[in-house]
Design a protein around this motif. Structure first.
Motif, PDB file in Angstrom:
ATOM      1  N   GLU A  42      56.345   2.138  50.450  1.00 52.16           N
ATOM      2  CA  GLU A  42      57.477   2.674  49.649  1.00 52.16           C
ATOM      3  C   GLU A  42      58.175   1.712  48.599  1.00 52.16           C
ATOM      4  N   GLY A  43      58.008   0.359  48.629  1.00 48.68           N
ATOM      5  CA  GLY A  43      58.670  -0.304  47.945  1.00 48.68           C
ATOM      6  C   GLY A  43      57.782  -1.087  46.685  1.00 48.68           C
ATOM      7  N   PHE A  44      56.484  -0.960  46.818  1.00 46.94           N
ATOM      8  CA  PHE A  44      55.841  -1.450  45.759  1.00 46.94           C
ATOM      9  C   PHE A  44      54.976  -0.526  44.682  1.00 46.94           C
ATOM     10  N   GLY A  45      55.370  -0.685  43.453  1.00 47.62           N
ATOM     11  CA  GLY A  45      54.685   0.059  42.283  1.00 47.62           C
ATOM     12  C   GLY A  45      55.151   1.165  41.921  1.00 47.62           C
ATOM     13  N   ARG A  46      56.269   1.502  42.554  1.00 46.38           N
ATOM     14  CA  ARG A  46      56.902   2.841  42.085  1.00 46.38           C
ATOM     15  C   ARG A  46      57.201   3.029  40.658  1.00 46.38           C
ATOM     16  N   GLU A  47      57.751   1.769  40.137  1.00 43.00           N
ATOM     17  CA  GLU A  47      57.884   2.052  38.567  1.00 43.00           C
ATOM     18  C   GLU A  47      56.981   1.879  37.676  1.00 43.00           C
ATOM     19  N   ALA A  48      55.825   1.260  38.238  1.00 38.90           N
ATOM     20  CA  ALA A  48      54.541   1.298  37.605  1.00 38.90           C
ATOM     21  C   ALA A  48      53.874   2.692  37.572  1.00 38.90           C
ATOM     22  N   LEU A  49      54.039   3.407  38.840  1.00 36.43           N
ATOM     23  CA  LEU A  49      53.175   4.769  38.961  1.00 36.43           C
ATOM     24  C   LEU A  49      54.222   5.823  37.838  1.00 36.43           C
ATOM     25  N   VAL A  50      55.333   5.441  37.912  1.00 37.49           N
ATOM     26  CA  VAL A  50      56.212   6.232  36.872  1.00 37.49           C
ATOM     27  C   VAL A  50      55.740   6.089  35.355  1.00 37.49           C
ATOM     28  N   GLN A  51      55.707   4.879  35.291  1.00 36.50           N
ATOM     29  CA  GLN A  51      55.091   4.538  33.648  1.00 36.50           C
ATOM     30  C   GLN A  51      53.684   5.227  33.523  1.00 36.50           C
ATOM     31  N   TYR A  52      52.701   4.884  34.543  1.00 35.85           N
ATOM     32  CA  TYR A  52      51.457   5.509  34.331  1.00 35.85           C
ATOM     33  C   TYR A  52      51.469   6.971  33.913  1.00 35.85           C
ATOM     34  N   GLU A  53      52.243   7.640  34.701  1.00 33.87           N
ATOM     35  CA  GLU A  53      52.142   9.014  34.815  1.00 33.87           C
ATOM     36  C   GLU A  53      52.993   9.468  33.349  1.00 33.87           C
ATOM     37  N   ARG A  54      54.074   9.025  32.916  1.00 34.32           N
ATOM     38  CA  ARG A  54      54.685   8.778  31.648  1.00 34.32           C
ATOM     39  C   ARG A  54      53.567   8.737  30.372  1.00 34.32           C
ATOM     40  N   ILE A  55      52.849   7.905  30.506  1.00 39.30           N
ATOM     41  CA  ILE A  55      51.939   7.623  29.519  1.00 39.30           C
ATOM     42  C   ILE A  55      50.561   8.478  29.549  1.00 39.30           C
ATOM     43  N   THR A  56      50.100   8.926  30.531  1.00 39.94           N
ATOM     44  CA  THR A  56      48.923   9.754  30.875  1.00 39.94           C
ATOM     45  C   THR A  56      48.952  11.093  31.176  1.00 39.94           C
ATOM     46  N   GLY A  57      50.218  11.399  31.928  1.00 34.64           N
ATOM     47  CA  GLY A  57      50.431  12.832  32.215  1.00 34.64           C
ATOM     48  C   GLY A  57      49.684  13.138  33.686  1.00 34.64           C
ATOM     49  N   PHE A  58      49.102  12.022  34.178  1.00 37.29           N
ATOM     50  CA  PHE A  58      48.266  12.114  35.643  1.00 37.29           C
ATOM     51  C   PHE A  58      49.230  11.285  36.618  1.00 37.29           C
ATOM     52  N   LYS A  59      49.352  12.127  37.714  1.00 41.67           N
ATOM     53  CA  LYS A  59      50.259  11.623  38.815  1.00 41.67           C
ATOM     54  C   LYS A  59      49.252  10.803  39.897  1.00 41.67           C
ATOM     55  N   GLU A  60      49.428   9.342  39.657  1.00 41.90           N
ATOM     56  CA  GLU A  60      48.655   8.578  40.759  1.00 41.90           C
ATOM     57  C   GLU A  60      49.374   8.272  41.629  1.00 41.90           C
ATOM     58  N   GLY A  61      48.805   8.134  42.996  1.00 41.12           N
ATOM     59  CA  GLY A  61      49.784   7.914  44.119  1.00 41.12           C
ATOM     60  C   GLY A  61      49.655   6.813  44.830  1.00 41.12           C
ATOM     61  N   ASN A  62      48.806   5.859  44.304  1.00 37.83           N
ATOM     62  CA  ASN A  62      48.547   4.466  44.781  1.00 37.83           C
ATOM     63  C   ASN A  62      48.697   3.543  43.584  1.00 37.83           C
ATOM     64  N   PRO A  63      49.741   2.694  43.861  1.00 37.95           N
ATOM     65  CA  PRO A  63      49.998   1.703  42.720  1.00 37.95           C
ATOM     66  C   PRO A  63      48.758   0.505  42.689  1.00 37.95           C
TER      67      PRO A  63
END
Length: 111
Positions: A42-63
């Motif tokens: 729960e604590g690793f990479g959440r903001e990275a996932l948010v940025q990735y989805e913002r950039i690509t529109g794709f919701k990745e679940g694994n940082p």
């Protein structure tokens, strides 16, 4: 499934949120009083996932997967099957075995 890949400019927006993984996990564990396993999940990479989805529109679940979504790690698209070569130096396509002399493209692909 085609996974959106990040250009170097896009990677520069995501990477800082992956760089301090141990600190993120420790901070989450201390703040929530949870196990190491939960803090890692729960604590690793959440903001990275948010940025990735913002950039690509794709919701990745694994940082951790984001480390593999960097376009510069791969070669150009195969002219036969369209999949990217596994490295920029690849001599053939791993998906269809087409020799690299038959590979076309400039390395800009979305597979």
């Amino acid at each position: 499934m085609d996974i959106p890949m990040l250009t170097e400019e896009e990677w520069d927006l995501v990477a800082p949120h992956l760089a301090n993984g141990v600190a993120q996990i420790k901070a989450y564990q201390e703040a929530h009083g949870c196990s190491l396993a939960e803090a890692t999940r729960e604590g690793f990479g959440r903001e990275a996932l948010v940025q990735y989805e913002r950039i690509t529109g794709f919701k990745e679940g694994n940082p951790n997967a984001l480390f593999h979504h960097r376009l510069s790690l791969y070669g150009p698209a195969c002219s036969h099957c369209g999949k990217p070569l596994r490295t920029p130096q690849a001599r053939f396509c791993a998906m269809c075995s087409t020799p690299s002399g038959s590979i076309a493209g400039d390395g800009q692909h979305s597979n």
